[in-house]
Design an enzyme around this catalytic site. Structure first.
Site, PDB file in Angstrom:
ATOM      1  N   LEU A  13       0.833  -1.199   0.000  1.00 13.90           N
ATOM      2  CA  LEU A  13       0.000   0.000   0.000  1.00 13.90           C
ATOM      3  C   LEU A  13       0.868   1.249   0.000  1.00 13.90           C
ATOM      4  CD1 LEU A  13      -2.665  -1.114   2.641  1.00 13.90           C
ATOM      5  CD2 LEU A  13      -2.707  -1.408   0.151  1.00 13.90           C
ATOM      6  N   CYS A  14       0.487   2.180  -0.842  1.00 12.37           N
ATOM      7  CA  CYS A  14       1.209   3.444  -0.932  1.00 12.37           C
ATOM      8  C   CYS A  14       0.604   4.434   0.056  1.00 12.37           C
ATOM      9  CB  CYS A  14       1.124   3.991  -2.357  1.00 12.37           C
ATOM     10  SG  CYS A  14       1.945   5.587  -2.569  1.00 12.37           S
ATOM     11  N   LEU A  15       1.267   4.584   1.190  1.00  7.85           N
ATOM     12  CA  LEU A  15       0.838   5.526   2.222  1.00  7.85           C
ATOM     13  C   LEU A  15       2.043   6.342   2.666  1.00  7.85           C
ATOM     14  CD1 LEU A  15      -1.227   3.000   4.387  1.00  7.85           C
ATOM     15  CD2 LEU A  15      -2.118   4.537   2.632  1.00  7.85           C
TER      16      LEU A  15
END
Length: 277
Positions: A86-88
């Protein structure tokens, strides 16, 4: 291999999160690798994820806390692609924005907050609130059966482009059971009490002729009955009338056919006499 700094930091954080777990969050390191942490997020009330059991992993770099972990959620949720990084701002997609003061509680609270928002990013998916509620109702079944696989043998990590740490669907729940044995036992009790078929996730019919359906679909079928009018009463009354009409036609189809034939002959004679006169 973890550096001494990472090992010391993660050991301290495990003690802290065990002594004072954040709401809706539990987590622990893998027995064989302190850099691999497993978490469970419980869906908060007043969200489409209410009561859901969302399992995932944090894969920390050897130089943690000076770099962030890779974050994955393995349980299908309708919010994230299962087992996908996940791109966070708190994940390994943005190492420069990571603050070494942020700990595991901060990371998981941030993930939970993002999950319950509508913001999109790499690894997230779009779904309706109702679809996410259906996913939530199936989370315990999915975690403990690996999506209904009959194969109970352990399976290797998924060798696809999701990278190290991805979980293969259909492993019979082996990975979840290895990391969460007590929770896995509770999940099987949960399924047994509700008559959920481990192979399909459907509710097993308790009465002859009843229809098997998923736990969520079963819940959706339960509508409040209204015998005193309203939209539900109108629809129900129309269906009863329709059924009654179809039953009368079936019972008297021969008389109806003879009546139609009599009318046809009578009309034919009248038209014939009119042409003669």
């Amino acid at each position: 291999m973890a550096t001494p700094t990472a090992t010391k930091r993660l050991t301290r954080e495990y003690s802290a999160i065990t002594a004072n777990p954040p709401p809706f969050i539990t987590a622990h390191p893998s027995e064989n690798n302190i850099l691999e942490w497993h978490y469970i997020l419980t869906g908060p009330p007043d969200t489409p994820y209410d009561g859901g059991q969302y399992w995932g992993t944090l894969t920390f770099p050897p130089n943690y806390p000076y770099a962030p972990p890779a974050i994955r959620m393995h349980t299908p949720s309708g919010r994230f692609q299962p087992s996908t990084r996940l791109c966070l701002s708190i994940s390994d997609f943005h190492p420069k924005s990571f603050n070494p003061a942020w700990g595991i509680s901060t990371i998981l609270n941030g993930l939970l907050s993002f999950m319950t928002s509508d913001e999109m990013t790499t690894g997230s998916v779009r779904a309706s609130s109702q679809e996410r509620k259906i996913f939530a109702a199936r989370t315990r079944w999915w975690n403990s059966t690996g999506g209904g696989s009959a194969d109970r043998a352990p399976a290797p990590l998924d060798a696809n482009n999701r990278g190290v740490g991805a979980i293969r669907n259909g492993d019979g729940g082996a990975r979840f059971r290895a990391e969460w044995p007590e929770v896995d036992g509770e999940n099987w009790e949960y399924m047994a009490k509700r008559g959920i078929d481990p192979a399909t996730g459907n509710v097993v019919p308790r009465q002859p002729g009843s229809v098997s359906c998923t736990p969520a679909a079963n819940a959706l079928r339960r509508r409040p009955t209204n015998s005193g009018g309203g939209a539900g009463g109108v629809v129900g009354g129309a269906q009863v009338a329709r059924d009654a009409g179809e039953g009368w036609m079936r019972r008297h189809k021969y008389f109806v056919g003879l009546g139609a034939l009599f009318v046809y002959v009578l009309l034919t004679r009248l038209f014939a006499e009119g042409r003669v006169s």
